[in-house]
Scaffold this active site. Structure first.
Site, PDB file in Angstrom:
ATOM      1  N   ASP A 151      24.787  73.827  85.305  1.00  0.00           N
ATOM      2  CA  ASP A 151      23.866  74.303  86.141  1.00  0.00           C
ATOM      3  C   ASP A 151      21.916  74.260  86.143  1.00  0.00           C
ATOM      4  OD1 ASP A 151      22.557  74.818  88.603  1.00  0.00           O
ATOM      5  OD2 ASP A 151      24.304  76.763  88.624  1.00  0.00           O
TER       6      ASP A 151
ATOM      7  N   SER B 163      25.220  79.712  94.802  1.00  0.00           N
ATOM      8  CA  SER B 163      23.777  80.058  94.969  1.00  0.00           C
ATOM      9  C   SER B 163      23.109  81.113  95.476  1.00  0.00           C
ATOM     10  CB  SER B 163      23.259  79.039  95.433  1.00  0.00           C
ATOM     11  OG  SER B 163      21.946  78.526  95.807  1.00  0.00           O
TER      12      SER B 163
ATOM     13  N   HIS C  34      25.692  73.118  89.731  1.00  0.00           N
ATOM     14  CA  HIS C  34      25.238  74.271  91.076  1.00  0.00           C
ATOM     15  C   HIS C  34      26.566  74.414  91.488  1.00  0.00           C
ATOM     16  CE1 HIS C  34      22.899  77.034  92.556  1.00  0.00           C
ATOM     17  NE2 HIS C  34      23.006  76.317  93.995  1.00  0.00           N
TER      18      HIS C  34
END
Length: 242
Positions: free
Chosen positions: A162, A62, A214
């Protein structure tokens, strides 16, 4: 399967169990986060000198797409000072589940016996904290270019389902680097199934993990292990013939 020694760092100050003794230390940004992480690493290596000679890799997901390259860049800069501890940086991997997993983690890390075992202060653990963020570059690509120029292995990985940072967006970003392709886009395999896809550029490897969102390991732990093992070994994830 033993692949590497892993050191987890909750960063910046105020995230998870991490904290600062002075309130102004919570005014954070990309540069300050890199400085704090570097200071931690140097102090940790001084305390555990047996790890000083080990190859060192940095990974993240991230927003660590900012943290990781900037920390790597700072390490390269500080390594030029021969009077300081040298960190043997070899490569970086940046991410550019179970929907209930966050609830499990929150419950587990707020148990008193868990906090005691982790030598953390008795506190209320939470996933995210609000910060007065002072700097955040529009793009991290110039830092990636600097790392490539210094021979650092750069991997960018992405879960193919994602929804926060889609693979398409990641590919657009990597294409802006205009790097020559050394290994064309191809599938890689685990347990006789497609584990994802990979393309090798000169200086950068872009790989996907099939069926991962993610936070890749939360969705596909075994495929993530194959991917990270390949990264540490300096080779692309296995093709079907291997």
């Amino acid at each position: 399967m033993t692949v590497a020694n892993v050191l987890f760092l909750e960063s910046p100050a105020g995230v998870g169990f991490s904290y600062a003794s002075k309130s102004f230390d919570y005014t954070m940004g990309d540069k300050q986060t890199a400085k704090d992480s570097y200071t931690f690493l140097i102090n940790w290596l001084e305390r555990f000198p047996e790890y000083k000679t080990r190859d060192f890799f940095i990974t993240g997901e991230s927003y660590a797409g900012h943290y990781v390259p900037q920390l790597a860049s700072l390490i390269l800069s500080q390594n030029k000072n021969t009077n300081r501890t040298i960190i043997n940086l070899r490569g970086i991997a940046v991410k550019h589940f179970d929907p209930c997993s966050s609830d499990y983690v929150l419950s587990y890390l707020n148990r008193a016996e868990v906090q005691e075992a982790l030598h953390a202060r008795n506190t209320s653990w939470e996933h995210c904290s609000g910060f007065d963020w002072t700097d955040s570059p529009i793009t991290i690509l110039p830092t990636i270019n600097q790392l490539i120029a210094n021979g650092i292995s750069v991997w960018i990985y992405s879960g193919d389902i994602d929804g926060m940072i889609p693979v398409t967006s990641t590919r657009y970003s990597v294409n802006k680097l205009k790097l020559p392709v050394e290994t064309a886009w191809r599938p890689w395999y685990y347990n006789k199934e497609v584990g994802g896809y990979v393309v090798g550029y000169k200086g950068v490897v872009l790989t996907t993990v099939r069926g991962a969102g993610h936070t890749v390991p939360s969705y596909q732990s075994e495929r993530a292990l194959v991917m990270i093992s390949s990264f540490l070994q300096g080779k692309l994830p296995p093709s079907f013939t291997e």
